[in-house]
Scaffold this motif. Structure first.
Motif, PDB file in Angstrom:
ATOM      1  N   HIS A 513      10.929  40.594  13.540  1.00 54.52           N
ATOM      2  CA  HIS A 513       9.723  40.565  12.715  1.00 54.52           C
ATOM      3  C   HIS A 513       9.302  42.002  12.404  1.00 54.52           C
ATOM      4  N   GLU A 514       9.408  42.360  11.129  1.00 49.80           N
ATOM      5  CA  GLU A 514       9.031  43.698  10.704  1.00 49.80           C
ATOM      6  C   GLU A 514       7.894  43.701   9.700  1.00 49.80           C
ATOM      7  N   SER A 624       4.762  32.422  13.837  1.00 48.01           N
ATOM      8  CA  SER A 624       3.869  32.778  14.936  1.00 48.01           C
ATOM      9  C   SER A 624       3.125  31.574  15.446  1.00 48.01           C
ATOM     10  N   THR A 635      13.650  39.793  21.303  1.00 47.02           N
ATOM     11  CA  THR A 635      12.700  39.972  20.200  1.00 47.02           C
ATOM     12  C   THR A 635      12.741  41.416  19.741  1.00 47.02           C
ATOM     13  N   TYR A 637      10.405  43.657  17.349  1.00 46.46           N
ATOM     14  CA  TYR A 637       9.091  43.508  16.713  1.00 46.46           C
ATOM     15  C   TYR A 637       8.532  44.889  16.357  1.00 46.46           C
ATOM     16  N   ARG A 639       5.904  44.990  13.493  1.00 47.67           N
ATOM     17  CA  ARG A 639       4.807  44.812  12.548  1.00 47.67           C
ATOM     18  C   ARG A 639       3.492  45.303  13.147  1.00 47.67           C
ATOM     19  N   MET A 650       1.499  36.693  17.700  1.00 46.99           N
ATOM     20  CA  MET A 650       2.900  37.002  17.425  1.00 46.99           C
ATOM     21  C   MET A 650       3.692  37.193  18.715  1.00 46.99           C
ATOM     22  N   ILE A 668      10.214  46.764  20.916  1.00 47.36           N
ATOM     23  CA  ILE A 668       8.912  46.825  20.240  1.00 47.36           C
ATOM     24  C   ILE A 668       8.587  48.255  19.836  1.00 47.36           C
TER      25      ILE A 668
END
Length: 986
Positions: A513-514, A624, A635, A637, A639, A650, A668
């Protein structure tokens, strides 16, 4: 062969519905005259002892369920001891008449479950729904409970769910009461922690009790709604209600049934062993199915008409209510869908609707449900609502007997709803915070909340968290893909040695998820697919890379009790199979986004109907809230958002990871290294949210204790308790302010740690000057303190001195703060400790000394040298953790904050303790590395933050006094917790 002992004990325990009674007397009364009761405790003790040795025994399992249920029961009129304590268990044994030997054996076989239960803030009476009432009508709850046990739930987990769901139902209105009342409540769980299980239990108990219309608002997409529908169909509604009386052996009768293509049908769907209405209960009629949301009723309004046995009495009369079928629907929070439902309800008309006991469950209640219109319009007298909020308000208005229960993991938007808006969903009647479930991977598994050295990663971070950049290789997305294939191979390896794990490893997923932009998702999916095919997972180079990652990043963190290969060569055959599963269909990637439902109708993403989903999922917000990403292991991540609730939702990496929790990896966004553009540290942001939520839950727990039979806080007073550890990250997007100002927080026996220290040089100098005389009171020779006698490695050196209570108050009153309101409620409490003769004599001041060879010492304003502690602010003016766990525990023991403190075993520590003595731990904090120490060994006070933590003695507060006190800002607004904020922020 009949097991007479098991049969006897089963009969006796069945008669103990209201709690434990004398076992021998009851057994004698129940047993047949021809067959004397076997009440010998020796035989029973031998059976339990044998089971504890590994033989396994149904009799022991029966007592395990029973004792655990009694231990956890919040309602227990047979005992004054609190639940989850040894005292409660002892009360049970006393009433049973068990001897010491049997008690000892049972305690070994069934230890008291002491994990915390739900926290309840409530203004609602609970007299109508007793344990007796629940036991008399428990058809659907009993079926659900049995299903959970077959799924492998422990006795403690089932008993805990029983208590938590009972706590919700007893705060709803009595469905048979003559006058209509609609309760409003909120249940707060953890992200992906089993909230659906709780509201399934609530639904089962509510319809057993008499609620006859259940409306579940299940997300904003069919993807989420269908997931919830299937869960309720499988675990509550059951095969017979789905088939509506059709013969399951008749192939033609099964045509059109939802779940014919579901591999779990019918074996894993609950069976009531017959049509419930034929068995003396009542049927459930589904008004929605797995694939179909609510539509205008095909049979007209008759589907919502209820047959009455006695037509002259209302539906809520017991003779009618308990013979009527229940209706259940799971609907999207969609304007069109809700409009159809409201239209049909209006056709039925007010008189009948006013008779229907209704339960509305709002899953993810802070999404779409909360009214977010401009408050200025309300001030101008224009009642405006967002679409979904307006429709929920209409439903509540059309159904006067509707009970609204919201479920969320991020409650801040809900508690900021204006309680003065009578048609809105403010939880005016109750707020229940669910405990962290056993086996759940949450905050503590990814964040070391007690870590004070910002440059060193703690054990949780080392095990599970990785940055998205690496100085040697740059972007670590390729490494994350390698981790995904390795973790898949490790799951296959474990399943090959333990077939019971196969069901847990059915799905294996990675989430990337970006951005929320769909165009960027397509580009990212293409980039990931290209990286995958260039990775060379069948080449020698690819295997060498995987071997290096396995050796460096998975072997060191392998969990005890979970089988892990000693070398990559042992794992290599499973790597090939994992690659094949991930690349099935020719691509390892699935994009999950879109504007329409069709965009989400992907067979490969259907975790229920697809045997194995082994994919990399690329998406945004739609992956989400509420949607369970099954088998999520890796994951990636990056964003950013400025709203805490959005960011927290999220956190799909939170959840249950049976058999593979040690394999979970979170890549992350972290703050960029020097030379790159500074970006937000997402990991730091998550940690700040975690602190906010843990603080919020801890405060609810403290204030849930009744004082003179009344709650210390009401739901309307909860908003001022919401803290904020990161200045730029707001709890929610609501444009609100508090009407209730928090004046006082009494924290006897609690560690209090302010973090809002000033930044202005003049303020820092002022604070150092205020503390300077206190430093002269400290002894020159340090002493050694331990958190407890056995923790030799946790000892520390410290200078100590004593200070009168009044003198400390003078110091604290003169200090300056960046956010004065953070500490002022605690200061107010200390100022009032003399009331009623319960005061504080003095304070022990503790200044820890560093013993490391890398320690830095400096004097300030001519003081003796002080050990400097390095701490960092979490953006803005707020620090993260200040105190260290070993210092905090020693302070709690000196202040005699608990029974354990009295028995610390450390003679030095005990000699310092006193019943009316508090403890202050000083931390001379520097923010620079290295600190600006002059050649003479001095540090300017402008470069020093005089931080501290303190513990007031447990005796400093009267036991029946509220721990919190509020003051109303706008007296014309009465008890409202919040008032509207103007456009100018005033």
């Amino acid at each position: 062969m009949t097991d007479h002992l098991l049969q006897l004990h089963g009969d006796v325990l069945a008669a103990m519905r209201r709690g434990p009674r004398n076992f021998a007397k009851l057994a004698f009364a129940i047993a047949d005259d021809e067959e004397p009761a076997d009440t010998d405790q020796g035989d029973f003790r031998d059976r339990v002892t044998a089971a504890g040795a590994g033989a396994g025994d149904e009799l022991t399992a029966l007592w395990h369920r029973t004792l655990t249920g009694w231990d956890l029961a919040e309602q227990a009129d047979w005992s004054t001891a609190p639940p989850r304590t040894d005292e409660r268990r002892a009360d049970a044994y006393d009433r049973l008449g068990f001897d010491t030997a049997l008690r000892k054996v049972l305690d070994h076989a069934v230890p008291v479950f002491k994990e915390p239960g739900p926290t309840i803030i409530s203004t609602t009476p609970t007299w109508w729904y007793s344990r007796d009432t629940a036991a008399v009508r428990s058809f659907y709850w009993s079926a659900y409970e049995q299903l959970l046990r077959r799924k492998g739930w422990s006795d403690a987990a089932v008993a805990g769910l029983d208590e938590a769901s009972h706590a919700v139902v007893e705060r709803l209105a009595d469905p048979t009461r003559p006058d209509a009342y609609g309760a409003r409540g909120l249940v707060v769980g953890y992200v992906q922690s089993g909230k659906t299980a709780n509201f399934t239990g609530v639904t089962a108990k509510a319809i057993d009790a008499g609620y006859r219309l259940v409306i579940v608002l299940g997300g904003t997409l069919n993807l989420l709604r269908g997931q919830t529908q299937r869960r309720l169909d499988m675990e509550l509604i059951g095969q017979e209600n789905i088939l509506r009386g059709a013969d399951p052996a008749d192939p033609e009768a099964l045509i059109g049934v939802d779940y014919q293509d579901d591999e779990d049908w019918p074996e894993k769907f609950v069976s009531h062993q017959g049509r419930p209405s034929v068995l003396g209960a009542f049927d459930i009629e589904r008004l929605t199915t797995r694939d179909d949301d609510y539509k205008s009723l095909a049979t007209g309004i008759r589907a919502l008409e209820f047959d009455k046995q006695i037509r002259t009495q209302p539906l809520y009369a017991p003779d009618n209510l308990h013979r009527a079928a229940a209706r259940v629907m799971v609907v999207k929070k969609n304007k069109s869908v809700l409009s159809k439902l409201i239209k049909d309800l209006k056709k039925i008309g007010g008189p009948l609707l006013s008779e229907i006991p209704t339960l509305i469950i709002d899953d993810e209640s802070d999404q779409a449900s909360v009214n977010t219109t401009d408050p200025k319009k309300w001030e101008e007298g224009k009642v405006t609502r967002t679409a979904i909020n307006g429709q929920i308000s209409q439903l509540l208005g059309l159904l006067p007997r509707a009970q609204y229960v919201g479920y969320t993991a991020t409650p801040f938007a809900n508690v900021f709803v204006d309680p003065g808006d009578g048609d809105d969903i403010f939880p005016r009647d109750f707020l229940i915070s669910l405990p962290r479930p056993t086996g759940y991977m949450g905050v503590q598994d990814f964040h070391d909340l007690d870590r004070t050295d910002e440059s060193a990663a703690g054990s949780a971070e080392r095990a599970h968290v990785r940055g998205i950049y690496d100085d040697a290789h740059g972007d670590r997305l390729a490494e994350a893909l390698d981790a995904f294939i390795l973790t898949g191979a490790l799951k296959l390896y474990r399943a090959s040695h333990d077939p019971s794990l196969e069901s847990h490893f059915r799905h294996h997923t990675m989430l990337v998820h970006e951005s929320v932009r769909m165009a960027e998702h397509a580009d990212l999916a293409l980039r990931i697919s290209s990286m995958w095919h260039r990775a060379g997972y069948t080449s020698q180079e690819g295997h060498a890379r995987l071997e290096a990652l396995f050796t460096s990043d998975f072997l060191p963190f392998a969990a005890d009790g979970l089988r892990t290969p000693a070398s990559y060569e042992e794992l290599r055959p499973h790597v090939a199979r994992a690659r094949q599963l991930i690349n099935s269909g020719g691509t390892p990637v699935l994009v999950v986004n879109g504007d329409t439902e069709r965009d989400y109708d992907q067979p490969d993403l259907d975790f229920d109907r697809t045997p194995n989903v082994w994919k990399i999922l690329v998406g945004g917000t739609k992956l989400s809230r509420g949607f369970t990403v099954e088998g999520l292991t890796v994951t990636y991540y990056r964003r950013r958002t400025q709203q805490a609730d959005t960011l927290m939702q999220m956190g799909r990496w939170f959840g249950f990871r049976p058999g593979y929790r040690d394999l979970v990896r979170l890549y992350i966004g972290r703050a960029e290294p020097a030379g790159r553009t500074r970006t937000v540290d997402l990991y730091e942001a998550f940690e700040a949210i975690c602190r906010d939520e843990e603080t919020f839950r801890a405060q609810l727990t403290r204030y849930a204790t009744l004082v003179d039979g009344k709650p210390q806080v009401t739901p309307a007073q909860i908003p001022p308790l919401v803290s904020q550890h990161l200045s730029w990250l707001k709890p929610s997007a609501r444009n609100k302010m508090f009407n209730a100002e928090l004046v006082e927080i009494r924290s006897p026996g609690e560690w209090v740690e302010p973090t809002a220290y000033p930044t202005a040089p003049a303020d820092l100098r002022h604070n150092a000057e205020v503390w300077r005389p206190v430093l002269d009171l400290l002894g020159a020779d340090p002493i050694t303190l331990r958190r407890n006698a056995s923790a030799g490695g946790d000892s520390f050196e410290a200078q100590v001195g004593t200070l009168d209570h009044e003198e400390l108050l003078k110091v604290l009153c003169e200090l300056r703060w960046s956010v004065p309101s953070q500490f002022s409620p605690h200061l107010e409490s200390l100022l009032s400790t003399g009331e009623g003769g319960k005061g504080i004599d003095d304070w022990l001041v503790v200044l820890p000394r560093q013993t490391s060879s890398r320690r830095v010492e400096a004097s300030v304003l001519g003081s003796a040298p002080l050990s400097l502690a390095h701490r960092s602010r979490r953006r803005g003016d707020l620090f993260g953790a200040i105190g260290e766990p070993k210092h905090r525990e020693a302070a709690l023991r000196i202040a005699r904050a608990s029974d354990a403190a009295i028995r610390s075993g450390d003679e030095t520590l005990e000699s310092l303790a006193g019943d009316r003595r508090g403890v202050v731990v000083l931390y001379p904090v520097v923010e620079e590395k290295p600190p600006a120490v002059s050649p003479t060994g001095a540090i300017a006070p402008e470069h020093l933050v005089m931080a501290f933590g303190l513990v007031a003695p447990g005796s400093s507060s009267a036991p029946k006094r509220n721990l919190v006190r509020f003051r109303t800002i706008d007296s014309t607004r009465g008890d409202f917790a919040i008032i509207e904020r103007g456009a100018d922020g005033s």
